[in-house]
Design an enzyme around this catalytic site. Structure first.
Site, PDB file in Angstrom:
ATOM      1  N   SER A 137       0.865  -1.183   0.000  1.00  0.00           N
ATOM      2  CA  SER A 137       0.000   0.000   0.000  1.00  0.00           C
ATOM      3  C   SER A 137       0.899   1.230   0.000  1.00  0.00           C
ATOM      4  O   SER A 137       2.102   1.133   0.306  1.00  0.00           O
ATOM      5  CB  SER A 137      -0.880   0.007   1.259  1.00  0.00           C
ATOM      6  OG  SER A 137      -0.068   0.171   2.403  1.00  0.00           O
ATOM      7  N   HIS A 143     -10.567  -8.847  -2.631  1.00  0.00           N
ATOM      8  CA  HIS A 143      -9.895  -8.150  -1.522  1.00  0.00           C
ATOM      9  C   HIS A 143     -10.475  -8.644  -0.204  1.00  0.00           C
ATOM     10  O   HIS A 143     -11.554  -9.222  -0.169  1.00  0.00           O
ATOM     11  CB  HIS A 143     -10.096  -6.637  -1.654  1.00  0.00           C
ATOM     12  CG  HIS A 143      -9.186  -6.021  -2.665  1.00  0.00           C
ATOM     13  ND1 HIS A 143      -8.140  -5.211  -2.319  1.00  0.00           N
ATOM     14  CD2 HIS A 143      -9.145  -6.143  -4.004  1.00  0.00           C
ATOM     15  CE1 HIS A 143      -7.504  -4.844  -3.414  1.00  0.00           C
ATOM     16  NE2 HIS A 143      -8.097  -5.394  -4.455  1.00  0.00           N
ATOM     17  N   GLY A 144      -9.746  -8.377   0.883  1.00  0.00           N
ATOM     18  CA  GLY A 144     -10.276  -8.735   2.197  1.00  0.00           C
ATOM     19  C   GLY A 144     -10.342 -10.236   2.404  1.00  0.00           C
ATOM     20  O   GLY A 144     -11.317 -10.771   2.920  1.00  0.00           O
ATOM     21  N   HIS A 164     -11.979  -5.406   4.461  1.00  0.00           N
ATOM     22  CA  HIS A 164     -10.592  -5.402   4.921  1.00  0.00           C
ATOM     23  C   HIS A 164     -10.598  -5.584   6.433  1.00  0.00           C
ATOM     24  O   HIS A 164     -11.396  -4.958   7.121  1.00  0.00           O
ATOM     25  CB  HIS A 164      -9.909  -4.065   4.595  1.00  0.00           C
ATOM     26  CG  HIS A 164      -9.629  -3.874   3.130  1.00  0.00           C
ATOM     27  ND1 HIS A 164     -10.028  -2.759   2.437  1.00  0.00           N
ATOM     28  CD2 HIS A 164      -8.981  -4.649   2.245  1.00  0.00           C
ATOM     29  CE1 HIS A 164      -9.630  -2.857   1.180  1.00  0.00           C
ATOM     30  NE2 HIS A 164      -9.000  -4.002   1.027  1.00  0.00           N
ATOM     31  N   THR A 218      -4.359  -8.851   6.912  1.00  0.00           N
ATOM     32  CA  THR A 218      -4.605  -8.949   8.355  1.00  0.00           C
ATOM     33  C   THR A 218      -4.237 -10.320   8.928  1.00  0.00           C
ATOM     34  O   THR A 218      -3.686 -10.399  10.032  1.00  0.00           O
ATOM     35  CB  THR A 218      -6.104  -8.650   8.626  1.00  0.00           C
ATOM     36  OG1 THR A 218      -6.426  -7.399   8.010  1.00  0.00           O
ATOM     37  CG2 THR A 218      -6.394  -8.557  10.103  1.00  0.00           C
ATOM     38  N   ASP A 274      -0.871  -1.638  -3.995  1.00  0.00           N
ATOM     39  CA  ASP A 274      -2.202  -1.985  -3.509  1.00  0.00           C
ATOM     40  C   ASP A 274      -2.977  -0.689  -3.225  1.00  0.00           C
ATOM     41  O   ASP A 274      -2.474   0.187  -2.505  1.00  0.00           O
ATOM     42  CB  ASP A 274      -2.026  -2.813  -2.217  1.00  0.00           C
ATOM     43  CG  ASP A 274      -3.315  -3.481  -1.778  1.00  0.00           C
ATOM     44  OD1 ASP A 274      -4.203  -3.689  -2.620  1.00  0.00           O
ATOM     45  OD2 ASP A 274      -3.412  -3.821  -0.574  1.00  0.00           O
ATOM     46  N   ASN A 298      -6.317 -11.224  -1.943  1.00  0.00           N
ATOM     47  CA  ASN A 298      -5.446 -10.378  -1.127  1.00  0.00           C
ATOM     48  C   ASN A 298      -5.551 -10.744   0.346  1.00  0.00           C
ATOM     49  O   ASN A 298      -6.653 -10.787   0.904  1.00  0.00           O
ATOM     50  CB  ASN A 298      -5.859  -8.907  -1.277  1.00  0.00           C
ATOM     51  CG  ASN A 298      -5.613  -8.376  -2.674  1.00  0.00           C
ATOM     52  OD1 ASN A 298      -5.355  -9.127  -3.613  1.00  0.00           O
ATOM     53  ND2 ASN A 298      -5.705  -7.069  -2.817  1.00  0.00           N
TER      54      ASN A 298
HETATM   55  P1  13P Z   1      -7.297  -8.313   4.678  1.00  0.00           P
HETATM   56  O1  13P Z   1      -6.473  -7.404   5.501  1.00  0.00           O
HETATM   57  O2  13P Z   1      -8.708  -8.395   5.119  1.00  0.00           O
HETATM   58  O3  13P Z   1      -6.670  -9.650   4.502  1.00  0.00           O
HETATM   59  O4  13P Z   1      -7.387  -7.638   3.210  1.00  0.00           O
HETATM   60  C1  13P Z   1      -6.216  -7.400   2.488  1.00  0.00           C
HETATM   61  C2  13P Z   1      -6.491  -6.661   1.242  1.00  0.00           C
HETATM   62  O5  13P Z   1      -7.538  -6.766   0.645  1.00  0.00           O
HETATM   63  C3  13P Z   1      -5.426  -5.791   0.730  1.00  0.00           C
HETATM   64  O6  13P Z   1      -5.813  -5.095  -0.414  1.00  0.00           O
END
Ligand code: 13P
Length: 280
Positions: free
Chosen positions: A49, A207-208, A179, A232, A84, A229
């Site tokens: 990011s 994502h997420g 996310h 977390t 990202d 992606n």
């Molecule tokens: P998480 O942090 O939920 O795994 O999502 C990561 C993400 O989508 C980065 O673009």
């Protein structure tokens, strides 16, 4: 081998598996991810990011760090250096100039027309350097880099319009993912996902990825997702291991020991995630 994301994602789309996108924050994480993916012999996308890049010192630091590790560790798998959630055309250009091989322009908070305009500007610039471009439609919920968002589900017609007007390489249609951690069960719209996949020839991105149960991840892959992606989940895994280590070793002060105490747990988690993404 440093590459853009085109070939690896097209192969994943054909083979019904997903390429992992792992977010990186520092030298150690990058090293662990590269080593583990090399052992597993799978391509990987290192997601950075803007906030993480600035934290590390800037976009040049990121590309040089990754290139140095690939060379010194003898990494031979395809590795993509990906911006990202680039929030502006300028930040995408900055990353490309520093050697990123792939960028995401995230203009999903704007109107569809403005999203198209900005995405097209990034595609036109990126094409000259053979850099691949991911765009987003709808809104991923939760919070990333300190910015909180509500979920907005992407619409099929908007996805078609964005693709046809911009010629992007991959698309992240927000379809219920968030996310960070989910409050309750994720409610992904698999039906629209499949319709978008049927309508567009390009790979789709989820994502997420943290907190989505394995069956839903695999269902998403069979509904057209080729890149997932994860951020977390590795943060939680690493920090838990480090916290335990510090509890048991309260006089340790060598940063290599402290940071490195998360290595094995992180590598194990990467193996588990990759196994789910392989769908075989
Ligand atoms: P998480 O942090 O939920 O795994 O999502 C990561 C993400 O989508 C980065 O673009």
């Amino acid at each position: 081998m440093i590459v853009n994301s085109r070939e690896m994602l097209q192969q994943a789309k054909k083979g019904h598996y997903a390429v992992p996108h792992f977010n990186i924050n520092n030298l150690e994480w990058t090293k662990y991810i590269l080593e583990e993916c090399q052992t597993l012999q799978i391509p990987v996308i290192l997601g950075v990011s803007e906030g993480a890049a600035r934290y590390m010192g800037g976009f040049h630091v990121v590309t040089m760090l990754i290139k140095g590790l690939v060379q010194d560790l003898g990494i031979t798998i395809p590795v993509c250096i990906h911006l990202d959630h680039g929030k502006s055309v300028e930040v995408c250009v900055e990353a490309i100039r520093a050697g990123f091989t792939s960028v995401m322009i995230d203009a999903s908070m704007l109107s569809l027309e403005e999203n198209i305009t900005k995405t097209k500007q990034v595609v036109d610039y990126a094409k000259k350097y053979d850099v691949t471009v991911e765009a987003e439609i709808g809104r991923v919920g939760g919070s990333e880099d300190g910015v909180a968002d509500q979920i907005y589900y992407a619409k099929l017609e908007d996805c078609k319009r964005l693709y046809e007007a911009t010629n992007i390489d991959s698309l992240a249609p927000a379809l219920g993912s968030v996310h960070g951690l989910y409050h309750g069960e994720p409610k992904l719209d698999f039906e629209t996902m499949k319709q978008i996949d049927d309508a567009l020839p390009i790979p789709l991105v989820l994502h997420g990825g943290t907190g989505i149960p394995a069956e839903q991840i695999q269902k998403a892959i069979f509904s057209g997702i080729s890149k997932i992606n994860i951020n977390t989940e590795l943060q939680i895994t690493w920090s838990k291991a480090v916290r335990n280590y510090l509890k048991e070793n309260d006089v340790v002060y060598d940063p290599r020991k402290i940071i490195g105490s998360g290595e094995l747990a992180m590598k194990k988690k990467i193996r588990e995630i990759v196994q789910i993404f392989q769908t075989r």
